[in-house]
Scaffold this motif. Structure first.
Motif, mmCIF file in Angstrom:
data_model
loop_
_atom_site.group_PDB
_atom_site.id
_atom_site.type_symbol
_atom_site.label_atom_id
_atom_site.label_comp_id
_atom_site.label_asym_id
_atom_site.label_seq_id
_atom_site.Cartn_x
_atom_site.Cartn_y
_atom_site.Cartn_z
ATOM 1 N N VAL A 1 2.108 -3.206 7.928
ATOM 2 C CA VAL A 1 3.481 -3.069 7.622
ATOM 3 C C VAL A 1 3.543 -1.559 6.900
ATOM 4 C CG1 VAL A 1 3.495 -4.382 5.623
ATOM 5 C CG2 VAL A 1 5.598 -4.060 6.589
ATOM 6 N N ILE A 2 4.818 -1.008 6.982
ATOM 7 C CA ILE A 2 4.736 0.230 6.138
ATOM 8 C C ILE A 2 6.065 0.086 5.286
ATOM 9 C CG2 ILE A 2 5.590 2.875 6.486
ATOM 10 C CD1 ILE A 2 4.180 3.022 9.152
ATOM 11 N N GLY A 3 5.511 -0.305 4.087
ATOM 12 C CA GLY A 3 6.745 -0.523 3.013
ATOM 13 C C GLY A 3 6.560 -2.078 2.889
ATOM 14 N N GLY A 4 6.381 -2.613 1.548
ATOM 15 C CA GLY A 4 6.383 -4.018 1.524
ATOM 16 C C GLY A 4 5.183 -4.631 1.623
ATOM 17 N N CYS A 5 5.137 -6.134 1.659
ATOM 18 C CA CYS A 5 3.890 -6.604 1.964
ATOM 19 C C CYS A 5 4.343 -8.307 2.018
ATOM 20 C CB CYS A 5 2.693 -6.820 0.669
ATOM 21 S SG CYS A 5 3.598 -7.009 -0.896
ATOM 22 N N THR A 6 3.386 -9.141 2.395
ATOM 23 C CA THR A 6 3.719 -10.573 2.722
ATOM 24 C C THR A 6 2.595 -11.306 1.713
ATOM 25 O OG1 THR A 6 4.299 -12.171 4.078
ATOM 26 C CG2 THR A 6 2.786 -10.606 4.653
ATOM 27 N N TRP A 7 3.049 -12.551 1.385
ATOM 28 C CA TRP A 7 1.897 -13.790 1.250
ATOM 29 C C TRP A 7 2.109 -14.661 1.752
ATOM 30 C CZ3 TRP A 7 4.671 -13.065 -4.133
ATOM 31 C CH2 TRP A 7 5.521 -13.710 -4.287
ATOM 32 N N SER A 8 2.845 -14.542 2.909
ATOM 33 C CA SER A 8 3.085 -15.844 4.005
ATOM 34 C C SER A 8 1.894 -15.906 4.966
ATOM 35 C CB SER A 8 4.292 -15.434 4.746
ATOM 36 O OG SER A 8 4.529 -16.322 5.992
ATOM 37 N N VAL A 9 1.464 -16.981 5.186
ATOM 38 C CA VAL A 9 0.331 -17.076 5.792
ATOM 39 C C VAL A 9 0.496 -16.779 7.137
ATOM 40 C CG1 VAL A 9 -1.176 -18.979 6.929
ATOM 41 C CG2 VAL A 9 -0.848 -18.958 4.520
ATOM 42 N N GLY A 10 1.649 -16.990 7.824
ATOM 43 C CA GLY A 10 2.052 -16.541 9.154
ATOM 44 C C GLY A 10 2.120 -15.344 9.339
ATOM 45 N N GLY B 1 0.725 -1.254 -0.073
ATOM 46 C CA GLY B 1 -0.003 0.052 -0.001
ATOM 47 C C GLY B 1 0.892 1.164 0.049
ATOM 48 N N SER B 2 2.184 1.097 0.395
ATOM 49 C CA SER B 2 2.832 2.235 0.604
ATOM 50 C C SER B 2 3.378 2.776 -0.810
ATOM 51 C CB SER B 2 4.025 2.277 1.598
ATOM 52 O OG SER B 2 4.630 1.036 1.108
ATOM 53 N N ASP B 3 3.623 1.805 -1.598
ATOM 54 C CA ASP B 3 4.201 2.290 -3.233
ATOM 55 C C ASP B 3 3.610 1.700 -4.127
ATOM 56 O OD1 ASP B 3 7.236 0.088 -2.646
ATOM 57 O OD2 ASP B 3 5.023 -0.178 -2.665
ATOM 58 N N ASN B 4 2.404 1.060 -3.902
ATOM 59 C CA ASN B 4 1.681 0.068 -4.801
ATOM 60 C C ASN B 4 2.518 -0.705 -5.693
ATOM 61 O OD1 ASN B 4 -0.532 1.954 -4.367
ATOM 62 N ND2 ASN B 4 -0.213 3.286 -6.115
ATOM 63 N N ALA B 5 3.399 -1.203 -5.121
ATOM 64 C CA ALA B 5 4.302 -2.267 -5.802
ATOM 65 C C ALA B 5 3.507 -3.674 -5.440
ATOM 66 C CB ALA B 5 5.385 -2.465 -4.893
ATOM 67 N N THR B 6 3.540 -4.460 -6.792
ATOM 68 C CA THR B 6 2.964 -5.866 -6.365
ATOM 69 C C THR B 6 4.149 -6.979 -6.818
ATOM 70 O OG1 THR B 6 2.876 -5.646 -8.866
ATOM 71 C CG2 THR B 6 0.658 -4.856 -7.434
ATOM 72 N N TYR B 7 3.739 -8.126 -5.980
ATOM 73 C CA TYR B 7 4.479 -9.326 -6.025
ATOM 74 C C TYR B 7 3.800 -10.498 -6.541
ATOM 75 C CZ TYR B 7 7.376 -5.663 -3.762
ATOM 76 O OH TYR B 7 8.235 -4.690 -3.555
ATOM 77 N N TYR B 8 4.374 -11.556 -7.035
ATOM 78 C CA TYR B 8 3.612 -12.467 -7.693
ATOM 79 C C TYR B 8 4.469 -14.038 -7.617
ATOM 80 C CZ TYR B 8 0.972 -8.910 -9.914
ATOM 81 O OH TYR B 8 0.008 -8.080 -9.991
ATOM 82 N N ALA B 9 4.106 -15.130 -7.093
ATOM 83 C CA ALA B 9 4.497 -16.215 -7.099
ATOM 84 C C ALA B 9 4.647 -16.493 -8.661
ATOM 85 C CB ALA B 9 3.757 -17.225 -6.157
ATOM 86 N N ASP B 10 5.430 -17.655 -8.792
ATOM 87 C CA ASP B 10 5.726 -18.030 -10.290
ATOM 88 C C ASP B 10 4.377 -18.686 -10.491
ATOM 89 O OD1 ASP B 10 9.230 -19.269 -9.639
ATOM 90 O OD2 ASP B 10 8.504 -17.071 -10.362
ATOM 91 N N SER B 11 3.571 -19.308 -9.768
ATOM 92 C CA SER B 11 2.516 -20.209 -10.449
ATOM 93 C C SER B 11 1.316 -19.157 -11.047
ATOM 94 C CB SER B 11 1.901 -20.800 -9.243
ATOM 95 O OG SER B 11 1.606 -19.941 -8.170
ATOM 96 N N VAL B 12 1.602 -17.916 -10.642
ATOM 97 C CA VAL B 12 0.384 -17.005 -11.429
ATOM 98 C C VAL B 12 1.089 -15.921 -12.147
ATOM 99 C CG1 VAL B 12 -1.127 -17.632 -9.373
ATOM 100 C CG2 VAL B 12 0.279 -15.333 -9.183
ATOM 101 N N LYS B 13 2.498 -15.819 -11.868
ATOM 102 C CA LYS B 13 3.024 -14.628 -12.663
ATOM 103 C C LYS B 13 2.770 -14.611 -14.266
ATOM 104 C CE LYS B 13 7.020 -13.750 -11.083
ATOM 105 N NZ LYS B 13 8.389 -13.919 -10.565
ATOM 106 N N GLY B 14 2.295 -13.482 -14.407
ATOM 107 C CA GLY B 14 1.971 -13.188 -16.032
ATOM 108 C C GLY B 14 0.546 -13.683 -16.296
ATOM 109 N N ARG B 15 -0.154 -14.165 -15.401
ATOM 110 C CA ARG B 15 -1.493 -14.404 -15.692
ATOM 111 C C ARG B 15 -2.380 -13.729 -14.582
ATOM 112 N NH1 ARG B 15 -3.512 -19.140 -14.263
ATOM 113 N NH2 ARG B 15 -2.008 -19.704 -12.555
#
Length: 124
Positions: A100-109, A52-66
């Motif tokens: 979190v301020i800056g960054g994000c996570t897709w870790s369940v924990g 949310g701080s910089d609108n950056a997005t991140y993707y796992a290989d399983s969905v990247k490009g789709r």
């Protein structure tokens, strides 16, 4: 804090679907929003997140490009555009928030708040 994913449904392989994650009770700029899914008989897994701080997005290989994550700044909604879906994309989809301020996570924990899920079924 509340989040809810909606917009799921039945879609054919190769088709598209857009999920929405409505948020309230927190500031998107001071959080990271992650997308997760849980297939039948499998553990919940994360595959994308939005900072949310910089609108950056991140993707796992399983969905990247789709899959593409974006945000509506005026409505505090985070979208997940799913293109060229595959049967293995079937599952309950959740959005979740980490404080979190800056960054994000897709870790369940790493999640602080979970939203209610929405079912996505990819089948012909």
């Amino acid at each position: 804090v509340q989040l809810q994913a909606y917009g799921g449904g039945l879609v054919q392989p190769g088709g598209s679907l857009r999920l929405s994650c409505t948020t309230s009770g927190f500031t998107l700029e001071r959080s990271g929003t992650g997308w997760f899914r849980q297939a039948p008989g499998k553990e919940r897994e994360g595959f994308s997140c939005f900072s949310g701080s910089d609108n950056a997005t991140y993707y796992a290989d399983s969905v990247k490009g789709r899959f593409t994550v974006s945000r509506d700044n005026t409505k505090d909604i985070v979208y997940l555009q799913m293109d060229n879906v595959k049967p293995e994309d079937t599952g309950i989809y959740y959005c979740a928030m980490a404080v979190v301020i800056g960054g994000c996570t897709w870790s369940v924990g790493g999640v602080d708040y979970w939203g209610k899920g929405t079912q996505v079924t990819v089948s012909s």
